[in-house]
Design an enzyme around this catalytic site. Structure first.
Site, PDB file in Angstrom:
ATOM      1  N   GLU A   1      -5.891  21.483  52.367  1.00 11.80           N
ATOM      2  CA  GLU A   1      -5.858  22.565  53.341  1.00 11.80           C
ATOM      3  C   GLU A   1      -5.672  23.900  52.631  1.00 11.80           C
ATOM      4  O   GLU A   1      -5.600  23.961  51.393  1.00 11.80           O
ATOM      5  CB  GLU A   1      -4.732  22.354  54.367  1.00 11.80           C
ATOM      6  CG  GLU A   1      -3.340  22.367  53.772  1.00 11.80           C
ATOM      7  CD  GLU A   1      -2.254  22.079  54.807  1.00 11.80           C
ATOM      8  OE1 GLU A   1      -2.588  21.622  55.921  1.00 11.80           O
ATOM      9  OE2 GLU A   1      -1.059  22.310  54.495  1.00 11.80           O
TER      10      GLU A   1
ATOM     11  N   ASP B   1       2.280  31.049  54.134  1.00 11.88           N
ATOM     12  CA  ASP B   1       0.843  31.325  54.229  1.00 11.88           C
ATOM     13  C   ASP B   1       0.505  32.789  53.951  1.00 11.88           C
ATOM     14  O   ASP B   1      -0.073  33.482  54.793  1.00 11.88           O
ATOM     15  CB  ASP B   1       0.299  30.922  55.598  1.00 11.88           C
ATOM     16  CG  ASP B   1       0.609  29.488  55.960  1.00 11.88           C
ATOM     17  OD1 ASP B   1       0.807  28.679  55.033  1.00 11.88           O
ATOM     18  OD2 ASP B   1       0.665  29.173  57.154  1.00 11.88           O
TER      19      ASP B   1
END
Length: 355
Positions: free
Chosen positions: A231, A47
Protein backbone atom coordinates in the site's frame (compact mmCIF):
# COMPACT_ATOMS: atom_id res chain seq x y z
CA UNK A 1 15.13 14.64 -9.31
CA UNK A 2 11.55 14.30 -8.29
CA UNK A 3 10.20 17.23 -6.32
CA UNK A 4 7.10 15.84 -4.63
CA UNK A 5 6.40 14.71 -1.09
CA UNK A 6 3.19 14.25 0.73
CA UNK A 7 1.66 14.87 4.11
CA UNK A 8 -1.77 13.79 5.29
CA UNK A 9 -1.29 14.29 9.01
CA UNK A 10 -2.37 16.12 12.09
CA UNK A 11 0.33 18.76 12.37
CA UNK A 12 1.25 20.98 15.23
CA UNK A 13 3.21 18.52 17.33
CA UNK A 14 6.30 19.66 19.25
CA UNK A 15 8.74 21.24 16.79
CA UNK A 16 12.31 21.71 17.93
CA UNK A 17 14.12 23.78 15.38
CA UNK A 18 16.99 25.93 15.48
CA UNK A 19 21.79 27.21 14.15
CA UNK A 20 24.92 25.64 15.64
CA UNK A 21 25.95 22.27 16.94
CA UNK A 22 24.89 22.30 20.57
CA UNK A 23 22.22 23.84 22.77
CA UNK A 24 22.86 27.00 24.81
CA UNK A 25 21.67 28.11 28.24
CA UNK A 26 19.13 30.91 27.92
CA UNK A 27 20.13 32.38 31.29
CA UNK A 28 17.16 30.90 33.09
CA UNK A 29 18.51 27.39 33.39
CA UNK A 30 16.85 26.06 30.24
CA UNK A 31 18.56 24.86 27.09
CA UNK A 32 17.53 26.62 23.90
CA UNK A 33 17.83 24.74 20.60
CA UNK A 34 20.51 26.04 18.27
CA UNK A 35 19.23 27.55 15.04
CA UNK A 36 19.60 25.28 12.00
CA UNK A 37 18.98 22.17 14.10
CA UNK A 38 15.82 20.15 14.73
CA UNK A 39 14.77 16.91 16.34
CA UNK A 40 12.31 14.25 15.23
CA UNK A 41 9.43 13.74 15.40
CA UNK A 42 8.31 16.97 13.71
CA UNK A 43 4.57 16.24 13.93
CA UNK A 44 1.95 13.92 15.29
CA UNK A 45 0.12 11.89 12.63
CA UNK A 46 0.56 9.60 9.65
CA UNK A 47 0.72 9.36 5.86
CA UNK A 48 2.81 12.51 5.21
CA UNK A 49 2.30 14.42 1.98
CA UNK A 50 3.99 17.69 0.90
CA UNK A 51 4.53 19.26 -2.50
CA UNK A 52 7.18 21.89 -3.17
CA UNK A 53 6.16 24.56 -5.67
CA UNK A 54 8.92 27.09 -6.41
CA UNK A 55 10.06 28.19 -2.92
CA UNK A 56 6.90 27.13 -1.09
CA UNK A 57 5.91 23.86 0.59
CA UNK A 58 2.23 22.93 0.63
CA UNK A 59 1.18 20.20 3.04
CA UNK A 60 -2.19 18.49 3.18
CA UNK A 61 -4.08 16.56 5.84
CA UNK A 62 -7.55 15.26 6.61
CA UNK A 63 -9.31 15.37 9.95
CA UNK A 64 -12.90 15.41 11.08
CA UNK A 65 -14.24 14.82 7.57
CA UNK A 66 -12.43 17.86 6.18
CA UNK A 67 -9.25 18.47 4.14
CA UNK A 68 -6.78 21.22 5.00
CA UNK A 69 -3.85 22.67 3.04
CA UNK A 70 -1.00 24.54 4.77
CA UNK A 71 1.64 26.82 3.26
CA UNK A 72 5.19 27.41 4.49
CA UNK A 73 8.72 28.17 3.31
CA UNK A 74 10.20 25.98 6.06
CA UNK A 75 10.20 22.21 5.52
CA UNK A 76 10.36 21.58 9.27
CA UNK A 77 7.48 23.91 10.19
CA UNK A 78 4.67 22.52 8.06
CA UNK A 79 1.62 23.73 9.97
CA UNK A 80 1.71 27.39 8.99
CA UNK A 81 -1.17 29.22 7.29
CA UNK A 82 -3.65 26.33 7.30
CA UNK A 83 -6.81 26.64 5.19
CA UNK A 84 -9.79 24.28 4.92
CA UNK A 85 -10.36 23.40 1.26
CA UNK A 86 -13.07 20.70 1.28
CA UNK A 87 -15.68 19.06 3.49
CA UNK A 88 -17.10 15.56 2.98
CA UNK A 89 -20.77 15.39 1.93
CA UNK A 90 -23.33 14.06 4.39
CA UNK A 91 -24.45 11.37 1.93
CA UNK A 92 -22.93 9.37 -0.91
CA UNK A 93 -20.02 7.05 -1.56
CA UNK A 94 -17.48 9.42 0.07
CA UNK A 95 -19.32 10.50 3.21
CA UNK A 96 -16.99 8.75 5.69
CA UNK A 97 -13.53 7.25 6.37
CA UNK A 98 -11.51 10.05 4.71
CA UNK A 99 -7.87 8.97 4.35
CA UNK A 100 -4.44 10.20 3.26
CA UNK A 101 -5.10 13.01 0.74
CA UNK A 102 -2.37 13.95 -1.73
CA UNK A 103 -1.98 17.35 -3.42
CA UNK A 104 -0.67 17.39 -7.00
CA UNK A 105 -0.05 20.04 -9.65
CA UNK A 106 -0.90 18.57 -13.07
CA UNK A 107 -1.06 20.50 -16.36
CA UNK A 108 -1.22 23.81 -14.51
CA UNK A 109 -4.04 22.84 -12.12
CA UNK A 110 -4.17 21.63 -8.54
CA UNK A 111 -5.76 18.27 -7.70
CA UNK A 112 -6.34 16.31 -4.51
CA UNK A 113 -6.44 12.50 -4.65
CA UNK A 114 -8.18 11.03 -1.61
CA UNK A 115 -9.67 7.83 -0.18
CA UNK A 116 -13.14 7.62 1.36
CA UNK A 117 -16.09 5.25 1.89
CA UNK A 118 -19.76 5.16 2.81
CA UNK A 119 -19.51 3.13 6.01
CA UNK A 120 -18.78 4.50 9.49
CA UNK A 121 -15.58 3.09 10.93
CA UNK A 122 -14.40 -0.47 10.52
CA UNK A 123 -14.57 -2.84 8.79
CA UNK A 124 -13.35 -0.69 5.90
CA UNK A 125 -15.13 -2.55 3.11
CA UNK A 126 -16.22 0.29 0.81
CA UNK A 127 -13.06 2.36 0.41
CA UNK A 128 -12.66 3.96 -3.03
CA UNK A 129 -10.51 6.70 -4.57
CA UNK A 130 -11.73 10.15 -5.58
CA UNK A 131 -10.33 13.41 -7.00
CA UNK A 132 -10.88 17.09 -6.23
CA UNK A 133 -10.00 19.85 -8.72
CA UNK A 134 -9.13 23.38 -7.57
CA UNK A 135 -11.49 26.07 -8.83
CA UNK A 136 -8.62 28.60 -9.02
CA UNK A 137 -4.84 28.50 -9.27
CA UNK A 138 -4.62 28.72 -5.48
CA UNK A 139 -3.94 25.33 -3.80
CA UNK A 140 -5.54 26.72 -0.64
CA UNK A 141 -8.73 27.78 -2.43
CA UNK A 142 -12.00 25.97 -3.05
CA UNK A 143 -12.16 22.57 -4.78
CA UNK A 144 -14.76 20.79 -6.86
CA UNK A 145 -15.33 17.08 -6.28
CA UNK A 146 -14.81 15.28 -9.61
CA UNK A 147 -16.14 12.00 -8.23
CA UNK A 148 -15.06 8.41 -7.75
CA UNK A 149 -12.40 6.91 -10.00
CA UNK A 150 -13.01 3.55 -11.65
CA UNK A 151 -10.55 0.98 -10.28
CA UNK A 152 -12.03 -2.28 -11.57
CA UNK A 153 -11.70 -4.67 -14.49
CA UNK A 154 -14.61 -3.62 -16.76
CA UNK A 155 -13.66 -0.20 -18.10
CA UNK A 156 -16.19 -0.38 -20.94
CA UNK A 157 -19.26 -0.32 -18.68
CA UNK A 158 -17.41 0.54 -15.43
CA UNK A 159 -19.31 -2.11 -13.51
CA UNK A 160 -18.21 -3.79 -10.28
CA UNK A 161 -15.80 -1.13 -9.08
CA UNK A 162 -13.10 -2.53 -6.78
CA UNK A 163 -11.75 -1.51 -3.38
CA UNK A 164 -8.98 1.08 -3.78
CA UNK A 165 -6.91 3.31 -1.47
CA UNK A 166 -3.77 5.48 -1.54
CA UNK A 167 -3.99 6.56 -5.19
CA UNK A 168 -1.12 8.59 -6.64
CA UNK A 169 -0.45 9.80 -10.22
CA UNK A 170 2.52 8.98 -12.42
CA UNK A 171 3.45 11.02 -15.49
CA UNK A 172 5.62 9.03 -17.92
CA UNK A 173 6.48 9.85 -21.53
CA UNK A 174 3.55 12.22 -21.87
CA UNK A 175 0.99 9.75 -20.49
CA UNK A 176 -0.73 10.06 -17.11
CA UNK A 177 -1.23 6.93 -14.99
CA UNK A 178 -2.85 6.16 -11.63
CA UNK A 179 -1.18 3.81 -9.14
CA UNK A 180 -2.99 2.56 -6.03
CA UNK A 181 -3.44 -0.23 -3.51
CA UNK A 182 -6.42 -2.52 -4.04
CA UNK A 183 -8.06 -5.90 -3.58
CA UNK A 184 -8.30 -8.53 -6.28
CA UNK A 185 -12.01 -8.88 -5.48
CA UNK A 186 -14.36 -7.03 -3.13
CA UNK A 187 -14.65 -8.98 0.11
CA UNK A 188 -16.78 -9.00 3.27
CA UNK A 189 -13.70 -8.57 5.49
CA UNK A 190 -11.03 -5.87 5.48
CA UNK A 191 -8.44 -8.44 6.48
CA UNK A 192 -7.85 -8.99 2.78
CA UNK A 193 -4.45 -8.96 1.01
CA UNK A 194 -3.65 -5.71 -0.81
CA UNK A 195 -1.82 -5.39 -4.13
CA UNK A 196 -0.51 -2.49 -6.22
CA UNK A 197 -2.28 -1.63 -9.49
CA UNK A 198 -1.73 0.78 -12.37
CA UNK A 199 -4.09 2.12 -15.05
CA UNK A 200 -3.95 4.75 -17.77
CA UNK A 201 -5.71 8.07 -17.21
CA UNK A 202 -7.46 10.27 -19.78
CA UNK A 203 -7.16 13.17 -17.32
CA UNK A 204 -6.60 13.50 -13.55
CA UNK A 205 -10.19 12.47 -12.75
CA UNK A 206 -10.79 9.77 -15.41
CA UNK A 207 -9.20 6.31 -15.58
CA UNK A 208 -9.29 5.07 -19.18
CA UNK A 209 -8.05 1.46 -19.01
CA UNK A 210 -8.53 -1.68 -16.98
CA UNK A 211 -6.17 -1.99 -14.04
CA UNK A 212 -2.97 -4.06 -14.18
CA UNK A 213 -1.36 -5.58 -11.08
CA UNK A 214 2.29 -4.56 -10.79
CA UNK A 215 3.09 -5.85 -7.30
CA UNK A 216 1.75 -8.52 -5.00
CA UNK A 217 2.96 -9.09 -1.41
CA UNK A 218 4.71 -12.37 -2.16
CA UNK A 219 8.07 -11.80 -0.45
CA UNK A 220 8.61 -12.91 3.15
CA UNK A 221 9.40 -9.33 4.24
CA UNK A 222 6.06 -8.17 2.77
CA UNK A 223 3.92 -10.82 4.44
CA UNK A 224 5.16 -10.16 7.98
CA UNK A 225 3.05 -11.69 10.75
CA UNK A 226 -0.69 -11.22 10.10
CA UNK A 227 -1.65 -9.94 6.65
CA UNK A 228 0.09 -9.60 3.26
CA UNK A 229 -0.09 -5.94 2.24
CA UNK A 230 1.29 -3.58 -0.41
CA UNK A 231 0.00 0.00 0.00
CA UNK A 232 0.96 3.69 0.09
CA UNK A 233 2.71 3.79 -3.32
CA UNK A 234 4.61 7.02 -4.02
CA UNK A 235 6.50 7.97 -7.16
CA UNK A 236 10.17 8.94 -6.85
CA UNK A 237 12.21 9.99 -9.88
CA UNK A 238 15.97 10.40 -10.25
CA UNK A 239 16.81 11.89 -13.65
CA UNK A 240 15.48 9.31 -16.15
CA UNK A 241 14.87 6.59 -13.55
CA UNK A 242 11.41 6.00 -12.10
CA UNK A 243 10.73 4.27 -8.79
CA UNK A 244 7.62 3.49 -6.78
CA UNK A 245 8.35 3.38 -3.06
CA UNK A 246 5.56 1.58 -1.22
CA UNK A 247 4.67 0.32 2.24
CA UNK A 248 4.60 -3.38 3.06
CA UNK A 249 3.20 -5.47 5.92
CA UNK A 250 0.72 -4.10 8.46
CA UNK A 251 0.58 -0.40 9.33
CA UNK A 252 -0.55 -1.21 12.88
CA UNK A 253 2.50 -3.39 13.64
CA UNK A 254 6.24 -2.62 14.09
CA UNK A 255 7.04 -4.67 10.97
CA UNK A 256 5.70 -1.96 8.61
CA UNK A 257 8.47 -1.07 6.17
CA UNK A 258 9.24 0.25 2.67
CA UNK A 259 9.72 -1.68 -0.55
CA UNK A 260 10.72 -0.49 -4.00
CA UNK A 261 9.59 -1.02 -7.57
CA UNK A 262 11.81 0.25 -10.39
CA UNK A 263 10.53 0.79 -13.92
CA UNK A 264 13.02 -1.10 -16.09
CA UNK A 265 11.11 -0.96 -19.41
CA UNK A 266 9.30 1.69 -21.42
CA UNK A 267 5.71 0.59 -20.70
CA UNK A 268 4.51 0.98 -17.07
CA UNK A 269 1.43 -1.11 -17.92
CA UNK A 270 3.61 -4.20 -18.43
CA UNK A 271 4.08 -5.90 -15.04
CA UNK A 272 7.37 -7.40 -16.24
CA UNK A 273 8.78 -3.87 -16.49
CA UNK A 274 8.61 -3.38 -12.72
CA UNK A 275 11.53 -4.80 -10.72
CA UNK A 276 10.98 -5.29 -6.99
CA UNK A 277 13.57 -4.97 -4.23
CA UNK A 278 13.43 -4.57 -0.50
CA UNK A 279 13.09 -3.83 2.16
CA UNK A 280 14.74 -0.50 1.32
CA UNK A 281 13.87 1.21 4.62
CA UNK A 282 12.79 -0.44 7.85
CA UNK A 283 12.60 0.06 11.58
CA UNK A 284 15.23 -0.50 14.23
CA UNK A 285 15.16 -1.29 17.95
CA UNK A 286 14.49 2.42 18.51
CA UNK A 287 12.20 3.25 15.55
CA UNK A 288 9.12 1.11 14.85
CA UNK A 289 6.70 0.74 11.97
CA UNK A 290 8.43 2.88 9.33
CA UNK A 291 6.03 3.50 6.45
CA UNK A 292 3.98 5.57 4.00
CA UNK A 293 6.90 7.77 2.98
CA UNK A 294 7.11 10.60 0.49
CA UNK A 295 9.82 12.86 -0.85
CA UNK A 296 10.93 16.43 -1.44
CA UNK A 297 14.04 18.62 -1.59
CA UNK A 298 15.63 21.18 0.70
CA UNK A 299 14.80 24.87 0.20
CA UNK A 300 17.92 25.40 -1.93
CA UNK A 301 17.31 22.20 -3.92
CA UNK A 302 20.65 20.58 -3.06
CA UNK A 303 19.35 17.83 -0.75
CA UNK A 304 16.72 15.12 -1.07
CA UNK A 305 14.47 14.46 1.93
CA UNK A 306 12.16 11.67 2.99
CA UNK A 307 9.15 12.08 5.29
CA UNK A 308 7.65 8.98 6.89
CA UNK A 309 5.57 7.97 9.85
CA UNK A 310 6.60 5.68 12.69
CA UNK A 311 4.77 4.01 15.58
CA UNK A 312 5.30 5.44 19.04
CA UNK A 313 5.45 1.94 20.57
CA UNK A 314 5.64 -1.70 19.61
CA UNK A 315 2.03 -2.30 20.67
CA UNK A 316 -0.51 -2.86 17.85
CA UNK A 317 -2.29 0.33 16.86
CA UNK A 318 -2.16 3.56 14.86
CA UNK A 319 -0.53 5.97 17.33
CA UNK A 320 2.06 7.47 14.98
CA UNK A 321 4.36 10.44 14.45
CA UNK A 322 6.18 12.01 11.50
CA UNK A 323 9.94 11.96 10.95
CA UNK A 324 12.03 13.84 8.38
CA UNK A 325 15.57 13.12 7.23
CA UNK A 326 17.79 13.58 4.19
CA UNK A 327 18.75 10.68 1.92
CA UNK A 328 21.35 9.90 -0.73
CA UNK A 329 21.52 7.97 -4.02
CA UNK A 330 23.36 4.73 -4.79
CA UNK A 331 25.77 4.44 -7.71
CA UNK A 332 23.08 2.67 -9.77
CA UNK A 333 20.73 5.63 -9.29
CA UNK A 334 18.45 4.01 -6.72
CA UNK A 335 17.67 5.78 -3.45
CA UNK A 336 19.66 5.05 -0.29
CA UNK A 337 17.41 5.98 2.63
CA UNK A 338 19.88 4.89 5.29
CA UNK A 339 18.59 4.17 8.79
CA UNK A 340 15.57 5.86 10.37
CA UNK A 341 16.54 8.62 12.80
CA UNK A 342 15.49 7.99 16.41
CA UNK A 343 13.18 10.39 18.22
CA UNK A 344 15.08 13.10 20.10
CA UNK A 345 18.22 12.88 17.97
CA UNK A 346 19.47 16.29 16.80
CA UNK A 347 19.71 16.79 13.03
CA UNK A 348 20.74 19.64 10.74
CA UNK A 349 17.84 21.50 9.15
CA UNK A 350 17.45 21.21 5.35
CA UNK A 351 20.06 23.13 3.39
CA UNK A 352 18.94 26.66 2.67
CA UNK A 353 16.70 26.87 5.73
CA UNK A 354 19.03 29.22 7.61
CA UNK A 355 20.35 31.43 4.78
Amino acid sequence: MYRIIGIGITLGFLLLVGCGATSQDDGNGYDEPEPCLFTNPVADGADPWIIKQDDTYYSIESRGGEIFVSETDDLIELDRNEQKVWTQPSTGWNRSNLWAPELHHIDGKWYVFYTAGDTDGSPFLKQRSGVLEAKTDDPQGEYEDKGMLYTGDNIEDQSNNKWAIDMTPLEHNGQLYAIWSGWEENEDTDRTPQHLYIAEMENPWTISSNRVQISSPDEDWEKSTELAINEGPEVLKNDEQTFVIYSASESWLPAYKLGQLQLVGDDPMNPDNWEKSGPVFQGTEEVHGVGHASFTTSPDGTEDWIAYHTKVSTEPGWDRVIHLQSFEWNEDGSPDFGTPVPAGETNSKPSGSCD
